[in-house]
Design a protein around this motif. Structure first.
Motif, PDB file in Angstrom:
ATOM      1  N   PHE A  98     -14.813  -0.680  27.322  1.00 25.90           N
ATOM      2  CA  PHE A  98     -13.780   0.258  26.886  1.00 25.90           C
ATOM      3  C   PHE A  98     -12.730  -0.428  26.021  1.00 25.90           C
ATOM      4  N   THR A  99     -12.314  -1.620  26.450  1.00 30.72           N
ATOM      5  CA  THR A  99     -11.255  -2.311  25.695  1.00 30.72           C
ATOM      6  C   THR A  99     -11.815  -3.191  24.580  1.00 30.72           C
ATOM      7  N   GLY A 100     -13.077  -3.584  24.723  1.00 28.13           N
ATOM      8  CA  GLY A 100     -13.596  -4.595  23.795  1.00 28.13           C
ATOM      9  C   GLY A 100     -14.616  -4.115  22.791  1.00 28.13           C
ATOM     10  N   GLY A 101     -14.913  -2.809  22.733  1.00 25.66           N
ATOM     11  CA  GLY A 101     -15.857  -2.273  21.760  1.00 25.66           C
ATOM     12  C   GLY A 101     -17.226  -2.938  21.877  1.00 25.66           C
ATOM     13  N   ASP A 102     -17.964  -3.000  20.751  1.00 23.77           N
ATOM     14  CA  ASP A 102     -19.306  -3.601  20.761  1.00 23.77           C
ATOM     15  C   ASP A 102     -19.240  -5.108  20.583  1.00 23.77           C
ATOM     16  N   VAL A 103     -18.270  -5.524  19.773  1.00 24.62           N
ATOM     17  CA  VAL A 103     -18.116  -6.969  19.578  1.00 24.62           C
ATOM     18  C   VAL A 103     -16.621  -7.270  19.441  1.00 24.62           C
ATOM     19  N   GLU A 104     -16.182  -8.189  20.273  1.00 27.16           N
ATOM     20  CA  GLU A 104     -14.749  -8.493  20.330  1.00 27.16           C
ATOM     21  C   GLU A 104     -14.540  -9.940  19.897  1.00 27.16           C
ATOM     22  N   ILE A 105     -13.510 -10.151  19.089  1.00 28.71           N
ATOM     23  CA  ILE A 105     -13.256 -11.501  18.562  1.00 28.71           C
ATOM     24  C   ILE A 105     -11.742 -11.716  18.524  1.00 28.71           C
ATOM     25  N   LEU A 106     -11.317 -12.963  18.687  1.00 32.56           N
ATOM     26  CA  LEU A 106      -9.879 -13.228  18.606  1.00 32.56           C
ATOM     27  C   LEU A 106      -9.400 -12.950  17.182  1.00 32.56           C
ATOM     28  N   ARG A 107      -8.276 -12.260  17.058  1.00 33.47           N
ATOM     29  CA  ARG A 107      -7.769 -11.914  15.723  1.00 33.47           C
ATOM     30  C   ARG A 107      -7.634 -13.159  14.854  1.00 33.47           C
ATOM     31  N   GLY A 108      -7.128 -14.231  15.448  1.00 39.21           N
ATOM     32  CA  GLY A 108      -6.951 -15.468  14.688  1.00 39.21           C
ATOM     33  C   GLY A 108      -8.282 -16.024  14.198  1.00 39.21           C
ATOM     34  N   ASP A 109      -9.332 -15.897  15.004  1.00 43.40           N
ATOM     35  CA  ASP A 109     -10.666 -16.383  14.605  1.00 43.40           C
ATOM     36  C   ASP A 109     -11.215 -15.549  13.455  1.00 43.40           C
ATOM     37  N   LEU A 110     -10.997 -14.230  13.535  1.00 36.02           N
ATOM     38  CA  LEU A 110     -11.491 -13.353  12.463  1.00 36.02           C
ATOM     39  C   LEU A 110     -10.736 -13.631  11.162  1.00 36.02           C
ATOM     40  N   ALA A 111      -9.423 -13.807  11.271  1.00 41.33           N
ATOM     41  CA  ALA A 111      -8.623 -14.104  10.072  1.00 41.33           C
ATOM     42  C   ALA A 111      -9.093 -15.421   9.459  1.00 41.33           C
ATOM     43  N   ALA A 112      -9.363 -16.418  10.310  1.00 39.67           N
ATOM     44  CA  ALA A 112      -9.815 -17.722   9.812  1.00 39.67           C
ATOM     45  C   ALA A 112     -11.175 -17.597   9.127  1.00 39.67           C
ATOM     46  N   LEU A 113     -12.050 -16.813   9.728  1.00 33.28           N
ATOM     47  CA  LEU A 113     -13.384 -16.617   9.168  1.00 33.28           C
ATOM     48  C   LEU A 113     -13.298 -15.960   7.780  1.00 33.28           C
ATOM     49  N   LEU A 114     -12.445 -14.942   7.650  1.00 32.82           N
ATOM     50  CA  LEU A 114     -12.298 -14.265   6.353  1.00 32.82           C
ATOM     51  C   LEU A 114     -11.644 -15.196   5.328  1.00 32.82           C
ATOM     52  N   TYR A 115     -10.724 -15.994   5.810  1.00 31.17           N
ATOM     53  CA  TYR A 115     -10.054 -16.944   4.912  1.00 31.17           C
ATOM     54  C   TYR A 115     -11.056 -17.985   4.393  1.00 31.17           C
ATOM     55  N   GLU A 116     -11.877 -18.517   5.322  1.00 30.03           N
ATOM     56  CA  GLU A 116     -12.898 -19.510   4.918  1.00 30.03           C
ATOM     57  C   GLU A 116     -13.814 -18.955   3.841  1.00 30.03           C
ATOM     58  N   ARG A 117     -14.151 -17.644   3.956  1.00 25.69           N
ATOM     59  CA  ARG A 117     -15.068 -17.036   2.988  1.00 25.69           C
ATOM     60  C   ARG A 117     -14.410 -16.729   1.646  1.00 25.69           C
ATOM     61  N   THR A 118     -13.080 -16.788   1.578  1.00 25.04           N
ATOM     62  CA  THR A 118     -12.417 -16.355   0.341  1.00 25.04           C
ATOM     63  C   THR A 118     -11.570 -17.445  -0.320  1.00 25.04           C
ATOM     64  N   GLU A 119     -11.250 -18.499   0.427  1.00 30.96           N
ATOM     65  CA  GLU A 119     -10.254 -19.446  -0.118  1.00 30.96           C
ATOM     66  C   GLU A 119     -10.703 -20.103  -1.426  1.00 30.96           C
ATOM     67  N   ALA A 120     -12.013 -20.333  -1.573  1.00 30.04           N
ATOM     68  CA  ALA A 120     -12.479 -20.993  -2.794  1.00 30.04           C
ATOM     69  C   ALA A 120     -12.370 -20.075  -4.014  1.00 30.04           C
ATOM     70  N   GLY A 121     -12.544 -18.770  -3.801  1.00 32.82           N
ATOM     71  CA  GLY A 121     -12.577 -17.850  -4.934  1.00 32.82           C
ATOM     72  C   GLY A 121     -11.267 -17.123  -5.212  1.00 32.82           C
ATOM     73  N   CYS A 122     -10.242 -17.367  -4.378  1.00 27.65           N
ATOM     74  CA  CYS A 122      -8.956 -16.661  -4.555  1.00 27.65           C
ATOM     75  C   CYS A 122      -7.814 -17.674  -4.486  1.00 27.65           C
ATOM     76  N   GLU A 123      -6.675 -17.240  -4.963  1.00 32.13           N
ATOM     77  CA  GLU A 123      -5.480 -18.084  -4.852  1.00 32.13           C
ATOM     78  C   GLU A 123      -4.689 -17.601  -3.617  1.00 32.13           C
ATOM     79  N   TYR A 124      -4.447 -18.488  -2.671  1.00 33.38           N
ATOM     80  CA  TYR A 124      -3.620 -18.142  -1.506  1.00 33.38           C
ATOM     81  C   TYR A 124      -2.259 -18.813  -1.644  1.00 33.38           C
ATOM     82  N   VAL A 125      -1.201 -18.028  -1.456  1.00 32.93           N
ATOM     83  CA  VAL A 125       0.162 -18.581  -1.494  1.00 32.93           C
ATOM     84  C   VAL A 125       0.799 -18.300  -0.136  1.00 32.93           C
ATOM     85  N   PHE A 126       1.040 -19.354   0.634  1.00 30.71           N
ATOM     86  CA  PHE A 126       1.656 -19.180   1.951  1.00 30.71           C
ATOM     87  C   PHE A 126       3.162 -19.416   1.872  1.00 30.71           C
ATOM     88  N   GLY A 127       3.878 -18.869   2.838  1.00 31.69           N
ATOM     89  CA  GLY A 127       5.316 -19.122   2.917  1.00 31.69           C
ATOM     90  C   GLY A 127       6.104 -18.424   1.827  1.00 31.69           C
TER      91      GLY A 127
END
Ligand SMILES: Cc1cc2nc3c(=O)[nH]c(=O)nc-3n(C[C@H](O)[C@H](O)[C@H](O)COP(=O)(O)OP(=O)(O)OC[C@H]3O[C@@H](n4cnc5c(N)ncnc54)[C@H](O)[C@@H]3O)c2cc1C
Length: 388
Positions: free
Chosen positions: A92-121
């Motif tokens: 009920f709380t975890g749907g079909d597949v549950e992942i830590l938000r930070g892990d998902l954000a990191a995964l998406l970042y890993e897939r995009t950092e080479a092809g995009c410009e990221y500006v932090f801060g």
């Protein structure tokens, strides 16, 4: 009309998911994130149903999401003496597949950092929409002009405020707050309620998870010490293990407190500026935010590609395709479900989890909401014909 440079505000889920598709379809993408680095954050978010699965698959990350999944954990609802009353099932709380938000954000970042410009801060301070592009000024960086700007900066969106008006016009407070605290809570867990207050320990969301009813509070969203005091006040006099927990709040390594609110906005786009994810259809703890963000990114990028970069046509099509699907973000309120206001309400909620039929009906309804969109095939994104 060709729009090639895109500025995305927010590097959590919606922002990097859109960056992934836009960079694949030939855009030059810049992502600006207010935090000094990619924000970690141990809370679990989830995907459910066929539509989410198909989009993750088209992004090529379904396998990795599954590898990093946390696995839906059951949560036992207990009385003041710790005796079990009911079980909140992981499905009920975890749907079909549950992942830590930070892990998902990191995964998406890993897939995009080479092809995009990221500006932090950094953060956008003004947006001036002109015929030739959006002129953008920043807190730290030099001004720049982009063809398009996307607000993927969450329920308290900065882009929405700058382009659409104050938060009070678009965000409805639902009478509850929630907090997540990273604390050593010792062995054993459970979820305990008193009217208008809930504490869950050792559950799937965070080591300590709080939901409480309250009038609107006036506080600085970045003042963690104040958040700890708010929480200690809200939980004074509560039973079970709460006094010990409140006493340990000052030691919390991470604490995140926010209101439970919903975004209500008539249109997702204004001129060359468009909203995505929680900025457009946020519903705190509603359980659909991450799925909506990922599917929304696919649809927005797909419509931009299909319109050959004509943002007016693309934004209209994105809104038409998505508004019905995003209606789920206007459903009910997690606050009154997790922390019912009366003892009777708590008993009725607990009874729900004892009925197999009611539980099955709720899961079916969730699945219906999650799949209630006809997902188009956008060959410019996937490079193949993959219509479902
Ligand atoms: C730290 C954190 C913890 C969360 N925990 C949970 C949870 O436990 N359960 C749950 O269901 N959902 C949680 N969410 C929300 C969940 O991530 C979203 O509902 C969903 O994934 C949609 O994501 P989003 O990218 O639209 O918005 P968000 O995930 O809210 O991301 C918005 C991003 O924009 C950034 N940002 C904010 N202001 C600015 C600015 N001025 N300039 C640039 N960037 C800015 C934020 O730092 C953040 O990285 C959390 C979000 C965050 C940021």
């Amino acid at each position: 009309m060709k729009n090639t440079t895109v500025l995305i505000s927010g590097a959590s889920i919606a922002g990097p998911a859109l960056a992934y598709w836009l960079s694949r379809s030939g855009h030059a993408v810049t992502v600006v994130e207010r935090a000094p680095a990619l924000r970690p954050g141990g809370q679990a978010v989830d995907f459910k149903g066929e539509t989410h699965r198909v989009v993750l698959e088209r992004m090529g990350i379904l396998g990795e999401v599954r590898r990093r999944q946390t696995g839906g954990t059951d949560q036992t609802i207990v009385d003041a003496d710790g005796r079990p009353l009911a079980v909140l099932p992981g499905a009920f709380t975890g749907g079909d597949v549950e992942i830590l938000r930070g892990d998902l954000a990191a995964l998406l970042y890993e897939r995009t950092e080479a092809g995009c410009e990221y500006v932090f801060g950094d953060s956008i301070t003004s947006l001036t929409d002109t015929a030739g592009g959006v002129h953008v000024t920043f807190e730290r960086g030099a001004p720049r002009t982009f063809d398009l700007v996307v607000g993927a900066d969450g329920i308290h969106s900065n882009v929405r405020r700058l382009a659409f008006g104050p938060e009070s016009d678009h965000v409805r407070f639902l009478g509850y707050y929630y907090a997540l605290a990273d604390l050593d809570t010792g062995p054993g867990g459970g979820m305990y309620n008193e009217p208008g207050r809930m504490v869950a320990l050792g559950g799937p969301k965070s080591p300590a998870f709080f939901v409480f009813a309250s009038e609107r509070l006036d506080y600085d969203r970045y003042d963690v010490e104040r958040h700890k005091r708010i929480l200690a006040d809200a939980y004074r006099g509560m039973g079970w293990r709460v006094p010990e927990l409140v006493a340990r709040l000052p030691e919390a390594r991470n604490l995140y407190l926010d209101s439970i609110s919903q975004v209500r906005i008539d249109h997702y786009a204004r001129g060359r500026v468009v909203l995505l994810g929680d900025a457009a259809y946020g519903n705190t703890l509603g359980g659909f935010g991450t799925g909506l963000a990922v599917v929304g990114a696919y649809v927005l990028a797909g419509e931009l590609a299909a319109a050959g970069g004509d943002h007016r046509t693309a934004f209209r099509a994105y809104e038409e395709a998505f508004r019905g699907y995003a209606k789920v973000a206007r459903q009910g309120g997690a606050g009154s479900f997790l922390a019912p206001a009366t003892r009777r309400g708590i008993r009725m909620r607990n009874r729900l989890f004892k009925s197999r039929f009611l539980l099955w009906s709720m899961l079916r309804m969730t699945d219906m909401f999650a799949t209630d969109i006809e997902l188009k095939d956008y060959p410019a994104l996937t490079g193949t014909s993959t219509a479902t």
